[in-house]
Design a protein around this motif. Structure first.
Motif, short mmCIF file in Angstrom:
data_model
loop_
_atom_site.label_atom_id
_atom_site.label_comp_id
_atom_site.label_asym_id
_atom_site.label_seq_id
_atom_site.Cartn_x
_atom_site.Cartn_y
_atom_site.Cartn_z
N SER A 60 -2.84 16.86 -3.54
CA SER A 60 -4.26 16.56 -3.72
C SER A 60 -5.02 16.53 -2.39
N ASP A 61 -4.30 16.49 -1.29
CA ASP A 61 -4.89 16.40 0.04
C ASP A 61 -5.68 15.11 0.23
N VAL A 62 -5.33 14.08 -0.53
CA VAL A 62 -5.90 12.74 -0.42
C VAL A 62 -4.73 11.78 -0.21
N PRO A 63 -4.83 10.87 0.75
CA PRO A 63 -3.73 9.94 0.95
C PRO A 63 -3.41 9.14 -0.30
N CYS A 64 -2.17 9.21 -0.73
CA CYS A 64 -1.68 8.40 -1.84
C CYS A 64 -0.67 7.44 -1.21
N ILE A 65 -1.02 6.18 -1.18
CA ILE A 65 -0.25 5.18 -0.44
C ILE A 65 0.77 4.51 -1.37
N PHE A 66 2.03 4.52 -0.94
CA PHE A 66 3.13 3.97 -1.73
C PHE A 66 3.20 2.46 -1.56
N GLY A 67 2.86 1.74 -2.60
CA GLY A 67 2.92 0.28 -2.59
C GLY A 67 3.75 -0.23 -3.75
N VAL A 68 4.78 0.52 -4.12
CA VAL A 68 5.62 0.13 -5.25
C VAL A 68 6.77 -0.73 -4.72
N LEU A 69 6.87 -1.93 -5.22
CA LEU A 69 7.97 -2.81 -4.84
C LEU A 69 9.26 -2.33 -5.47
N THR A 70 10.33 -2.35 -4.73
CA THR A 70 11.66 -2.07 -5.26
C THR A 70 12.49 -3.31 -5.01
N CYS A 71 12.74 -4.06 -6.07
CA CYS A 71 13.31 -5.41 -5.94
C CYS A 71 14.57 -5.58 -6.77
N ASP A 72 15.39 -6.52 -6.35
CA ASP A 72 16.61 -6.82 -7.08
C ASP A 72 16.36 -7.72 -8.28
N ASN A 73 15.29 -8.54 -8.22
CA ASN A 73 15.02 -9.46 -9.32
C ASN A 73 13.54 -9.84 -9.32
N MET A 74 13.15 -10.56 -10.36
CA MET A 74 11.74 -10.94 -10.52
C MET A 74 11.29 -11.90 -9.42
N GLU A 75 12.15 -12.81 -9.00
CA GLU A 75 11.78 -13.74 -7.94
C GLU A 75 11.42 -13.00 -6.66
N GLN A 76 12.22 -12.01 -6.30
CA GLN A 76 11.94 -11.22 -5.11
C GLN A 76 10.61 -10.47 -5.27
N ALA A 77 10.36 -9.93 -6.45
CA ALA A 77 9.10 -9.21 -6.69
C ALA A 77 7.90 -10.15 -6.53
N LEU A 78 7.97 -11.33 -7.09
CA LEU A 78 6.87 -12.28 -6.98
C LEU A 78 6.65 -12.72 -5.54
N LYS A 84 5.96 -16.02 -0.74
CA LYS A 84 6.36 -16.38 0.62
C LYS A 84 6.79 -15.19 1.48
N SER A 85 6.93 -14.02 0.89
CA SER A 85 7.34 -12.84 1.66
C SER A 85 6.19 -11.88 1.94
N GLY A 86 4.96 -12.33 1.78
CA GLY A 86 3.81 -11.47 2.06
C GLY A 86 3.19 -10.92 0.80
N ASN A 87 2.38 -9.88 0.98
CA ASN A 87 1.68 -9.29 -0.15
C ASN A 87 1.63 -7.79 0.03
#
Length: 107
Positions: A60-78, A84-87
């Motif tokens: 598309s020639d438009v920046p598509c920024i990857f912000g998909v979390l890849t986590c082991d569990n729901m606690e890590q995702a939250l 406590k691990s940022g946003n």
């Protein structure tokens, strides 16, 4: 700002490419989460999401920024989605702003 929901992280790339190609946006923020389960399906979805977002930006020639979390569990995702691990969502938005300001605006 325009928010589009997709059924799952696997579909993010297709929608990002469509939005990027529309000519209406300076960047597309791709935000989601893939949480590991009991099968190897996690690896396939996480890899496909990353590849799809990269491909969308290139096509598309438009920046598509990857912000998909890849986590082991729901606690890590939250924790990574504003706990406590940022946003990761804020980081994704800041990446888009910096990219636009430093690279695209200045040529």
């Amino acid at each position: 700002m325009y928010v589009v929901w997709v059924p799952g992280s696997f579909e993010i790339g297709v929608v990002a490419q469509r939005l990027g190609s529309s000519g209406r946006y300076h960047a597309v923020l791709c935000i989601g989460a893939v949480i590991r389960g009991d099968t190897t399906h996690y690896d396939a979805v996480a890899n496909s999401a990353a590849s799809g977002v990269l491909s969308a930006g290139l096509k598309s020639d438009v920046p598509c920024i990857f912000g998909v979390l890849t986590c082991d569990n729901m606690e890590q995702a939250l924790n990574r989605a504003g706990g406590k691990s940022g946003n990761k969502g804020v980081e994704t938005a800041l990446t888009a702003v910096k990219l636009y300001d430093e690279v695209l605006q200045r040529g």
